[in-house]
Design a protein around this motif. Structure first.
Motif, PDB file in Angstrom:
ATOM      1  N   THR A 176       0.737  -1.039   0.048  1.00 43.89           N
ATOM      2  CA  THR A 176      -0.157   0.014   0.066  1.00 43.89           C
ATOM      3  C   THR A 176       0.866   1.221  -0.109  1.00 43.89           C
ATOM      4  OG1 THR A 176      -0.081  -0.071   2.418  1.00 43.89           O
ATOM      5  CG2 THR A 176      -1.854  -1.113   1.235  1.00 43.89           C
ATOM      6  N   PRO A 177       0.373   2.313  -0.438  1.00 44.76           N
ATOM      7  CA  PRO A 177      -0.973   2.573  -1.011  1.00 44.76           C
ATOM      8  C   PRO A 177      -1.460   2.098  -2.329  1.00 44.76           C
ATOM      9  CG  PRO A 177       0.156   4.592  -1.214  1.00 44.76           C
ATOM     10  CD  PRO A 177       1.390   3.533  -0.324  1.00 44.76           C
ATOM     11  N   ASP A 195      -3.982   2.980  -5.366  1.00 44.26           N
ATOM     12  CA  ASP A 195      -4.753   4.129  -5.742  1.00 44.26           C
ATOM     13  C   ASP A 195      -5.800   3.810  -6.597  1.00 44.26           C
ATOM     14  OD1 ASP A 195      -5.799   6.591  -5.872  1.00 44.26           O
ATOM     15  OD2 ASP A 195      -4.133   7.536  -6.982  1.00 44.26           O
ATOM     16  N   THR A 238      -5.244   6.621  -2.169  1.00 45.60           N
ATOM     17  CA  THR A 238      -6.041   5.541  -1.175  1.00 45.60           C
ATOM     18  C   THR A 238      -7.053   4.932  -2.504  1.00 45.60           C
ATOM     19  OG1 THR A 238      -7.785   7.165  -0.549  1.00 45.60           O
ATOM     20  CG2 THR A 238      -5.952   6.567   0.860  1.00 45.60           C
ATOM     21  N   ARG A 292     -11.275   3.384   1.330  1.00 48.35           N
ATOM     22  CA  ARG A 292     -10.262   3.276   2.220  1.00 48.35           C
ATOM     23  C   ARG A 292      -9.355   4.544   2.645  1.00 48.35           C
ATOM     24  NH1 ARG A 292      -7.359  -2.288   0.082  1.00 48.35           N
ATOM     25  NH2 ARG A 292      -5.983  -0.798  -0.686  1.00 48.35           N
ATOM     26  N   SER A 293     -10.141   5.708   2.437  1.00 50.93           N
ATOM     27  CA  SER A 293      -9.366   6.943   2.605  1.00 50.93           C
ATOM     28  C   SER A 293      -9.722   7.659   4.150  1.00 50.93           C
ATOM     29  CB  SER A 293      -9.920   8.226   1.870  1.00 50.93           C
ATOM     30  OG  SER A 293     -11.423   8.245   2.271  1.00 50.93           O
ATOM     31  N   GLU A 338      -6.228   2.679   4.865  1.00 50.06           N
ATOM     32  CA  GLU A 338      -5.492   2.257   3.497  1.00 50.06           C
ATOM     33  C   GLU A 338      -4.209   1.061   4.118  1.00 50.06           C
ATOM     34  OE1 GLU A 338      -4.207   1.844  -0.763  1.00 50.06           O
ATOM     35  OE2 GLU A 338      -6.121   2.741   0.537  1.00 50.06           O
ATOM     36  N   THR A 339      -3.827   1.156   5.140  1.00 47.16           N
ATOM     37  CA  THR A 339      -2.869   0.261   5.394  1.00 47.16           C
ATOM     38  C   THR A 339      -3.328  -0.946   6.204  1.00 47.16           C
ATOM     39  OG1 THR A 339      -2.493   1.527   7.341  1.00 47.16           O
ATOM     40  CG2 THR A 339      -1.173   1.809   5.540  1.00 47.16           C
ATOM     41  N   ASN A 394     -12.632  -0.719   5.882  1.00 51.49           N
ATOM     42  CA  ASN A 394     -13.174   0.114   4.778  1.00 51.49           C
ATOM     43  C   ASN A 394     -14.594   0.638   5.279  1.00 51.49           C
ATOM     44  OD1 ASN A 394     -11.686  -1.783   2.797  1.00 51.49           O
ATOM     45  ND2 ASN A 394     -13.085  -3.288   3.658  1.00 51.49           N
TER      46      ASN A 394
END
Length: 613
Positions: free
Chosen positions: A463-464, A466, A496, A519-520, A525-526, A530
């Motif tokens: 990650t990330p 996009d 993200t 996932r922002s 994101e990590t 969700n």
């Protein structure tokens, strides 16, 4: 007796097919395969015994998970991963006997559980329809595993989604061409006509026989989706389950009917009001075409309330400029590598159908297309349909599995650290306003950076990741489309992941509503947690739109992985759903992993956005 023997021996006859329980796990070749060649090929890809070719349309996830379950692969994954009760389950806090409703509330937002079972079995991949005669009457559907394999579940609400009832459909008295009932149902679909009659449909199929079918049941106006019955105009119609409306029914081992939707013409001024339309993907392995099978979009219609259906016809057509590769038709420019059709009806009764297409020359770069049939045309014949028009490219270049820890399947795209399969072919949704402006929404990986391994391995991606949501619009009935507009740009949300969007537009065209997995928030994101976000695109067809964003989930959903649920890991469905009611409010359903009683498992949740959140 034959039927009983078949049912009792099913588990014993299907050979256990192991998924990778370690990154380098060796695959087990089957000695017994599904009788349907399309399903068998898809299972081989999913289990890592065969490789998908570039741009190959994939069978729906509901069908695949049925085959995985029947093969023993999911049970083997669970046995290899967890000894004793599944991690995260707190069964001592069990439910009372009156059912398992649930509401999450926070900051004026409510997320209401739609399915009402207490089974801790998977529900995912949902659909939603609203009664045009009563906006508080809603019906929903989802893939549903409460009684094993994959079935179809349907739900109803009489109070705008505050409370729900649910059921399994009356599909299992219908005998297939081999004279038995079906093993499984996938891709539930639902619609209302202008009079308030409700219709549901599903793809039925077998494991040890080649049969697959697309069937429809009805709930007459006034029943409001509380139960379903035969659509045939018989005495005591409401008390009969069969005959069902039959859109397609095959026992050819090279044919598999998949990814179907129905939509009724509920438009008050349409000359075809109350017609019911069906589209689906017809996989044909006998063609030897393109990437192993021809998979055009098919269409059928009913003009008698779902009782009878016109012969299925291919409507995905040809386009010399856009469809240039992998063709198996006599015409080299046939657009026949398709999946994920979405039919809608315009104010004047025009039928529009968008779909994903893989007849392209660049690996991983597919395209979305649209066809239409005007009210003056005969939609039951191919000549009644326009040639397909390209809406946009789709960069389906996300990294691919297998990844054992997240159950990202072999050959399937995923966005680490999630293992949820992505299928850009089926993530596109189409809507139309009263002026005839069309809007198409999808997600793809065109902005994915090298660290997330575009077209590479999900096992080594970091990650990330996009992944972004886009929309395009047409002001001339779909003949031409605007450039893609990024709704989730890196400049606003960072690099993200946002995926699996669904959309709807208000009748006046003022607001395009788009809901998607996101996932922002925080460290999602990590961690792979969700949320559901709702984007409100104001004046979307002007070229100068403004966008506002609203968090729908009351808390982030936990990542569903092998460690906390080995059976459900890797599957979030192929799509979620949003529909706009007569008051312009978006109504959303999604698969949520915040299970009951401390579990991490999938249920369907609902939210109606009123603008106050």
């Amino acid at each position: 007796m034959v039927l009983d023997i078949m049912r009792l021996s099913l588990t014993g006859l299907i050979t256990t097919v192991a998924l990778a329980c370690a990154a380098q796990a060796q695959q087990v070749a089957p000695t017994t395969r599904p009788a349907n060649n399309v399903l068998a090929h898809a299972l081989d890809i999913e289990s890592g015994r065969a490789s998908a070719r570039p741009n190959e349309p994939r069978l729906s996830s509901g069908a695949i998970y049925t085959a995985l379950g029947a093969s023993g692969a999911l049970a083997q994954r669970a046995n290899a991963s967890i000894a004793g009760p599944a991690a995260g389950l707190n069964l001592s806090a069990g439910p009372p006997t009156q059912g398992c409703s649930n509401v999450f509330s926070s900051g004026g937002r409510t997320n209401t559980r739609v399915n009402q079972d207490c089974s801790l079995r998977r529900q995912a991949e949902e659909v939603l329809a609203i009664n045009p005669t009563n906006p508080d009457n809603l019906i929903a559907g989802q893939n549903d595993s409460r009684i094993g394999f994959n079935k179809c579940g349907y739900d109803f609400s009489m109070d705008g989604g505050k409370t729900w009832g649910d059921m399994l459909p009356p599909f299992y008295q219908f005998l297939n061409k081999d004279g038995v009932i079906f093993d499984a149902c996938s891709d539930p679909t639902a619609t209302f006509d202008a009079a308030g009659n409700a219709y549901i449909g599903g793809v039925l199929f077998e494991i040890l026989l080649a049969d697959s079918a697309f069937v429809v049941a009805k709930s007459n106006a006034g029943i409001d989706g509380a139960f379903y019955h035969t659509p045939a105009a018989l005495s005591f119609q409401e008390y009969r389950d069969v005959p069902l409306g039959v859109v397609a029914n095959d026992n050819d081992p090279n044919i598999f009917n998949d990814k179907e939707f129905i939509v009724a013409d509920s438009q008050p001024r349409s000359i075809k009001q109350n017609n019911v339309y069906a589209t689906w993907t017809r996989f044909d392995a006998a063609t030897g075409a393109g990437v192993g099978a021809n998979s055009p979009i098919y269409f059928s219609q009913s003009t008698d309330g779902g009782a009878t259906w016109s012969a299925g016809i291919e409507i995905s057509g040809t386009n010399a400029a856009a469809c240039t590769a992998f063709s198996g038709e006599k015409n080299a420019h046939a657009c026949d590598q398709d999946q994920g059709s979405h039919p809608i009806v315009g104010r004047d009764g025009t039928v529009y159908v968008a779909f994903g297409n893989g007849n392209t020359t660049t690996a991983g770069v597919n395209q979305h297309m649209v066809v239409s049939c005007t009210p003056a045309s005969n939609c039951s014949v191919p000549a009644g349909w326009t040639a397909p028009v390209k809406i946009s490219d789709d960069f389906g270049t996300q990294p691919v599995g297998p990844v054992a820890s997240t159950a990202c399947p072999a050959g399937r795209a995923c966005l680490p650290p999630n293992g949820y399969r992505l299928d850009d072919f089926v993530e596109g949704s189409l809507s139309v306003d009263n002026s005839g402006n069309l809007y198409f929404v999808w997600a793809d990986f065109r902005n994915g950076a090298a660290n997330c391994n575009p077209n590479g391995s999900a096992a080594t991606a970091t990650t990330p990741c996009d992944n972004d949501v886009f929309y395009s619009y047409s002001t001339n009935g779909g003949a031409a489309w605007s450039a893609a507009v990024n709704l989730t740009p890196k400049s606003k949300f960072g690099p993200t992941a946002q995926w699996q969007p669904w959309s709807g537009v208000t009748a006046n065209g003022k607001t395009l509503w788009v809901a998607y997995y996101d996932r922002s928030y925080g460290n999602c994101e990590t961690t792979g947690r969700n949320d559901i976000t709702l984007a409100a695109v104001n004046r979307p067809a002007t070229g100068s739109a403004t966008v506002s964003y609203h968090r729908i989930t009351t808390a982030s959903m936990p990542n569903l992985v092998v460690a906390n649920n080995p059976i459900e890991a890797g599957f979030l469905g192929d799509y979620m759903w949003l529909t706009v009611d007569a008051m312009g409010r978006p109504n959303i359903v999604w698969a949520d992993t915040r299970g009951l009683f401390g579990s991490v498992e999938e249920d369907i949740y609902f939210s109606r956005f009123s603008g106050n959140e």
